[in-house]
Scaffold this motif. Structure first.
Motif, short mmCIF file in Angstrom:
data_model
loop_
_atom_site.label_atom_id
_atom_site.label_comp_id
_atom_site.label_asym_id
_atom_site.label_seq_id
_atom_site.Cartn_x
_atom_site.Cartn_y
_atom_site.Cartn_z
N GLN A 37 -10.72 4.08 -4.69
CA GLN A 37 -9.43 4.82 -4.69
C GLN A 37 -8.83 4.55 -5.96
N TYR A 61 0.75 -0.79 0.15
CA TYR A 61 0.22 0.29 0.31
C TYR A 61 0.75 1.31 -0.21
N PHE A 86 -9.10 8.02 2.07
CA PHE A 86 -9.59 7.49 1.76
C PHE A 86 -8.02 6.62 2.31
N TRP A 87 -7.18 7.12 2.14
CA TRP A 87 -5.48 7.16 2.48
C TRP A 87 -5.83 7.17 4.04
N GLY A 106 -11.32 10.91 7.33
CA GLY A 106 -11.07 9.45 7.00
C GLY A 106 -10.60 8.30 8.49
N THR A 149 -12.45 0.81 0.24
CA THR A 149 -11.01 1.65 -0.12
C THR A 149 -10.61 1.83 -1.83
N TYR A 171 -8.84 10.40 -2.89
CA TYR A 171 -7.79 9.97 -2.66
C TYR A 171 -7.44 10.20 -1.22
N PHE A 204 -8.41 6.94 6.11
CA PHE A 204 -9.69 5.71 6.28
C PHE A 204 -9.12 4.38 6.70
N VAL A 205 -8.13 3.78 5.74
CA VAL A 205 -7.60 3.03 5.51
C VAL A 205 -6.76 2.49 6.75
N SER A 210 -13.17 5.51 10.33
CA SER A 210 -12.85 4.80 9.58
C SER A 210 -12.56 3.62 11.06
#
Length: 386
Positions: free
Chosen positions: A283, A220, A312-313, A259, A279, A309, A315-316, A263
């Motif tokens: 993305q 990732y 969600f970076w 995000g 995600t 983008y 978020f994950v 989460s």
């Protein structure tokens, strides 16, 4: 270390100096990663380096930080914290000063690796010190907020300074905060509350999920090292000015905190696997949109795609760290999560640069897309086997 309130009544000067110094150190520990698009752009616009050399220069700091933070598992609870931090901050400052004066690729590469090594030492100690706080969640929440704030302001202000003074402006801005952190360390610094007597951890029956989760995080952040590192170049190539790109990335960086806030609630309701694939589902279209930038609506497409983008970076990342933590019940393996981040970020820029040299600038987008999908697969396997 004592738990520190935000109330002015309870803050003494030593407490304020200790806490503020730690926050400044962690802020600068993430600075190179957060501002990587500007760093790539500054080295590129200097005209002194090839595309491949720019990729290596962008990864050099991360490589140094990786070496320091990976080895920190063995030394961070054993060395005297204050002198180690003071020496590392001083070396970091000197490396930044020399960077502004150097224009040789080899010299710059060595300087940035040295800067990363020094940065990683102080960063690891500061993270360990914040981990000793009685209210750990609050301390790390403040840390993330400050890192986001610094990245936001950096994207707003640095493009103009870079256009005037070149890449050296980035590192001299770092030194302003590093000098303050160094001065604060002479007033007061955190003491090691958990001296380390053993560095062993048992992964009996958990080696496979440990490998999967490490690989997933590396993949990732490999995508982020490539895509994130070249977002500035993608915007400029589509006709946006550096100031416009800086504004969009800074705005997205600030909004991305949403995000991480969402989460935990999402995972509690739908689970980590759903979070991983959500995600991916969000993305990948963002990357597709960035590959379709045209002169007319480029600004709007670029803004929407990069902001979503980044959300969600953020978020994950907590999801990945939660899986990482579950692999080892003793809680020791989690220290290598930062190392996994840095491995991916170190590999991303030079490999992206190779893809750009071979194909075109937009080659970083499918490369990032494949890495994100593979990452989700690895993390799902780790989650199932943990």
């Amino acid at each position: 270390m004592q738990d520190l309130s935000y109330s002015a009544v309870r803050f003494s000067l030593p407490q304020w100096a200790r806490y503020s110094g730690l926050m400044l150190i962690t802020m600068m520990g993430a600075a190179v990663t957060n501002l990587m698009p500007l760093i790539v752009g500054a080295f590129t616009d200097s005209g002194l380096f090839s595309t491949q050399q720019v990729g290596y220069l962008a990864a050099a700091d991360v490589a140094g930080i990786l070496l320091s933070t990976t080895s920190a598992f063995w030394w961070v609870r054993r060395v005297p914290w204050r002198p180690a931090v003071q020496l590392s901050l001083l070396l970091f400052i000197v490396a930044n000063l020399l960077t502004a004066l150097a224009d040789s690729y080899t010299v710059l590469l060595l300087l940035r690796v040295a800067a990363g090594l020094a940065c990683g030492v102080s960063y690891a100690i500061a993270l360990a010190a914040l981990g000793d706080e009685q209210r750990v969640d609050k301390a790390f929440g403040v840390m993330v907020t400050i890192q986001v704030a610094f990245g936001t302001v950096g994207f707003m202000l640095l493009p103009d300074l870079i256009s005037r003074f070149g890449y050296g402006a980035i590192y001299q801005s770092f030194n302003l905060f590093l000098l303050v952190a160094l001065l604060l360390s002479f007033i007061s610094f955190a003491q090691n509350q958990k001296p380390q007597h053993s560095v062993r951890f048992d992964l009996s029956g958990r080696l496979a999920p440990a490998i999967w989760v490490f690989a997933g995080v590396v993949l990732y952040y490999f995508a982020q090292g490539g895509v994130w590192g070249y977002l500035e170049r993608l915007g400029v190539s589509a006709g946006l000015s550096m100031a416009e790109v800086g504004y969009v990335l800074g705005l997205g960086f600030a909004i991305s905190a949403v995000g991480s806030l969402l989460s935990g609630a999402f995972v509690a309701k739908f689970g980590r696997t759903a979070a991983l694939w959500l995600t991916v589902a969000i993305q990948l279209p963002c990357l597709l949109a960035l590959s379709q930038l045209t002169a007319g609506p480029a600004w709007l497409i670029y803004a929407v795609a990069t902001i979503v983008y980044q959300i969600f970076w953020s978020f994950v990342v907590p999801v990945m760290m939660g899986i990482f933590n579950d692999v080892d019940p003793s809680g020791r393996l989690i220290v290598f999560c930062l190392s996994a981040f840095k491995v991916g970020l170190m590999l991303g820029p030079p490999i992206a640069a190779l893809a750009i040299s071979t194909f075109s600038l937009t080659a970083v987008l499918p490369l990032g897309a494949v890495a994100i999908v593979l990452s989700a697969l690895c993390l799902q396997l780790a989650q199932r086997r943990a």
